[in-house]
Enzyme design. Structure first.
Site, PDB file in Angstrom:
ATOM      1  CD  GLU A   1     -16.217  17.769  38.885  1.00 54.67           C
ATOM      2  OE1 GLU A   1     -16.089  18.376  39.713  1.00 54.67           O
ATOM      3  OE2 GLU A   1     -17.171  17.292  38.353  1.00 54.67           O
TER       4      GLU A   1
ATOM      5  CE  LYS B   1     -16.098  23.378  41.172  1.00 58.65           C
ATOM      6  NZ  LYS B   1     -17.076  21.952  41.116  1.00 58.65           N
TER       7      LYS B   1
ATOM      8  CB  CYS C   1     -18.413  20.478  37.604  1.00 56.06           C
ATOM      9  SG  CYS C   1     -19.866  19.622  37.621  1.00 56.06           S
TER      10      CYS C   1
END
Length: 544
Positions: free
Chosen positions: A272, A360, A412
């Site tokens: 990430e 995301k 994440c």
């Protein structure tokens, strides 16, 4: 007065013991794997406390128990953000005060067999805790069993909620048994009343084990994909152009080392936001001689001269569609930032950079996303002044494709939620690759707690899960929930994994129905509370 003090002290000890056992059940500072057997008894002190306290005090004991439990369990979050620990404590003060109040109502109304409905209520609250802006999956009881793949394979039907139900039921039933034995002092009589529910629990436990044994997938004939996961172990708190260049050089050197030692690698993965600055933005909107642009072009030159695709975590800046590409005034104010996974395929989409992209969707509350700027403008500004980096929310669970593989890339925090990996699975993903940066906490406990949830994403959808992380835990988890390979935390290294891939997919009940068991528990809880309220009104009207 003395009796009241003793009574209060015992209640306090029960609350503290419950909080400690809860925290120790998960990965913790004493044991990174956690003490999973504690999970079966961890909630007994809480349920005993509820038996002893009055309804009007259940709020307070719930607030204290929730705050202490998560302070011990999530202590590492102090290093994430100065506000984080206060937000966590405040949330679980409120959540557990409501939870304990509801559990006490159920205990008072259903009396002897309240433990059944209390279990349903606890699982419902765990599920509700994962929803919405404040959704947070850490601390779900089922995740304590992450190291027992034969048990947790039943998550392919029930998700993590089935395992939670198993654990909470044992605690609730045991607490009820102990409390009645203490009151009656007649072990035979109490045993007779609880024999059937405990036999059902034992039968369910072994049914889960048998299910796990018989549904183990034979991967010996599965297709293999050799994938390199780079763990750079960089410090996320450092940020300037020199640091970004050094990080890039480290990532490049590790990747070249992997490709030299394993020439048949099919994909290289960086974690990430591994590469900073923003690739697309600086390529398109900053001067060729800008230092950020130069570093971006250096990266693209490197990628375009490789023989394999690269999957890279990057802060992806794009121009807001409301504005024209031809108007270059105040560009920074017109930029939308996303936390993204970018798939670059040499000679196809590298120069100019047009990578396959996933953005995301489930952002970390307060530190990555705050949707209430208009309602709380001062608090929004306060957050911005306290080292937050806000991103826009992605809209779709886009799959990234190379060769014959379709990959879902939760970023994440996202792999702590089952519904996101389910969305990838439903679209046809045959590999899940999580890009993570947990290095900010400088805590192996944090990284293992995160890992414990990722294991469930593999068994829920029966897909291989790869984790490319900045400092740990970089790992390959197979479809059966076994961690096949993992790098030690806080080292610079590469994990080259031979990933077993079922190209035709292996859809599960969870892949289709998702968190239906959590939803079912919530519905039953609501019906129970409605029944209790209606019954109370009926009894009052009869008295009048």
């Amino acid at each position: 007065m003395k009796n009241k003090f003793i009574f209060f002290t015992l209640n306090l000890l029960l609350a503290v013991l419950g909080a400690v056992l809860f925290a120790l059940s998960h990965p913790n500072y004493l044991n990174l794997n956690g003490f999973p057997f504690f999970a079966y008894i961890a909630l007994i002190p809480f349920f005993l406390l509820l038996k002893r306290t009055k309804l009007k005090f259940s709020f307070l004991w719930g607030a204290f128990s929730g705050a202490l439990s998560y302070f011990i369990f999530n202590f590492w979050i102090i290093f994430f953000h100065p506000l984080a620990i206060y937000i966590i404590i405040a949330k679980y003060c409120i959540l557990y005060s409501v939870l304990f109040f509801v559990l006490k109502i159920i205990d008072s109304y259903f009396s002897r067999y309240s433990f059944i409905f209390q279990t349903i209520a606890w699982v419902a609250f765990e599920y509700l805790n994962t929803l919405g802006f404040l959704g947070y999956s850490y601390g779900i009881m089922g995740y304590t069993q992450w190291n027992f793949p034969i048990l947790i394979r039943v998550s392919s039907i029930f998700g993590v909620w089935g395992i939670s139900f198993l654990l909470v039921f044992f605690s609730a039933c045991s607490a009820s048994f102990l409390f009645e034995f203490y009151k009656e002092k007649d072990i035979k009589n109490v045993y007779q009343r609880y024999k059937l529910p405990m036999m059902i629990w034992v039968g369910t436990f072994f049914a889960f084990i048998l299910y796990g044994a018989f549904t183990k997938i034979d991967l010996s004939e599965a297709q293999r994909a050799r994938i390199a996961l780079v763990q750079p172990n960089r410090d996320p708190w450092l940020g300037n152009l020199e640091v970004y260049r050094n990080n890039y050089e480290e990532l490049k050197n590790l990747s070249e080392k992997a490709l030299k030692n394993f020439p048949d690698i099919e994909l290289v993965v960086w974690p990430e936001t591994a590469f900073i600055p923003m690739i697309r933005w600086h390529y398109k909107y900053t001067s060729t001689y800008n230092p950020n642009s130069l570093l971006v072009r250096e990266l693209l030159h490197f990628l375009d001269n490789q023989k394999v695709p690269f999957l890279i975590g990057n802060d992806d800046g794009v121009l807001d569609e409301k504005f024209s590409d031809n108007n270059f005034d105040n560009l920074e104010d017109k930029r939308l930032d996303y936390n993204a996974a970018l798939l670059f395929i040499p000679k196809k989409n590298v120069s100019p950079p047009e990578p396959q992209t996933y953005r995301k969707m489930h952002l970390v509350p307060f530190t990555e996303h705050f949707p209430y700027q208009k309602l709380f403008p001062r608090f929004y500004e306060f957050l911005k002044e306290n080292d937050t980096h806000f991103w826009e929310k992605g809209k779709e669970a886009n799959l990234l494709e190379f060769n014959n593989f379709k990959i879902g890339t939760p970023i994440c925090f996202e792999d702590t939620f089952g519904y996101i990996s389910k969305a990838f699975s439903k679209k046809g993903a045959n590999i899940i690759i999580n890009l993570t940066n947990d290095a900010w906490a400088n805590s192996a406990v944090s990284q293992y707690q995160h890992l414990s949830m990722a294991v469930f994403r593999a068994v829920e959808n029966r897909l291989p899960v790869l984790r490319a992380t900045s400092s740990g835990q970089t790992a390959f988890i197979d479809q059966n929930g076994n961690i096949q390979e993992m790098l030690p935390p806080f080292i610079k290294d590469i994990l080259v994994a031979d990933v077993t891939v079922l190209t035709e997919g292996h859809k599960t009940v969870y892949s289709y129905l998702g968190d239906f068991f959590g939803v079912l528990c919530t519905i039953v809880l609501i019906l129970n509370l409605c029944f209790i309220i209606i019954n109370k009104f009926i009894k009052r009207s009869e008295v009048k």
